[in-house]
Design an enzyme around this catalytic site. Sequence first.
Site, short mmCIF file in Angstrom:
data_model
loop_
_atom_site.label_atom_id
_atom_site.label_comp_id
_atom_site.label_asym_id
_atom_site.label_seq_id
_atom_site.Cartn_x
_atom_site.Cartn_y
_atom_site.Cartn_z
N LYS A 144 82.19 50.83 35.11
CA LYS A 144 83.08 49.71 35.14
C LYS A 144 82.96 48.35 34.13
O LYS A 144 82.40 47.42 34.15
CB LYS A 144 83.48 48.55 36.25
CG LYS A 144 84.05 49.81 37.06
CD LYS A 144 85.24 49.31 37.38
CE LYS A 144 85.33 50.27 38.95
NZ LYS A 144 86.41 51.48 39.19
N CYS A 145 82.76 48.86 32.88
CA CYS A 145 81.80 48.33 31.62
C CYS A 145 82.57 47.67 30.48
O CYS A 145 84.08 49.03 30.20
CB CYS A 145 80.49 49.14 30.97
SG CYS A 145 79.37 47.55 29.67
N GLY A 146 82.70 47.14 29.52
CA GLY A 146 83.65 47.04 28.26
C GLY A 146 83.65 48.37 27.73
O GLY A 146 83.87 48.74 26.51
#
Length: 170
Positions: A34-36
């Site tokens: 769930k990271c950029g």
Amino acid sequence: MSIYNIEVTKANGEVTNLEEFKGKVLLIVNTATKCGYTPQYESLQEIYEKYQSNGFEILDFPSNQFLGQAPGSIENINEFCQLNFGTQFTLYDKIKVNTKNAHPLYQFLKENGPDEVILKNNQLVPTGKPKNKISWNFTKFLIDRNGNILYRFAPKVEPNQIITYLEELL
């Protein structure tokens, strides 16, 4: 102590060490779903497919230490990566990469590896970040066939940007 002696736990619960990767070029990455930077999984898989037959392996260590960006069980993470990016490289159990409770592998990488770098105009430029701390998800350590930690790429360095350095080691 060498990197090959460090015990790790694969996503399936099997406890092993990195001895099986002796003689291979490794890219060790702390990841999050769930990271950029999560889209980097796509190019990680692409370079894995291209270079794996030449003795290259990617070792994926999810870490939930950065704003809870690797939530859920390791089974959820594995499913997410396979469904969304078709990942085939080795997934390990979630670990801590910072604090006194950091996994021994990451303690070793930080103590024995170089400073973090970015690429600017195709030149390696130190970020100036503390060596004893992983700055964020998708920090990438490139290790030669003898277990030497040669590069520590900052999270924003895309996997396809390190191909030149990878090819030199293969």
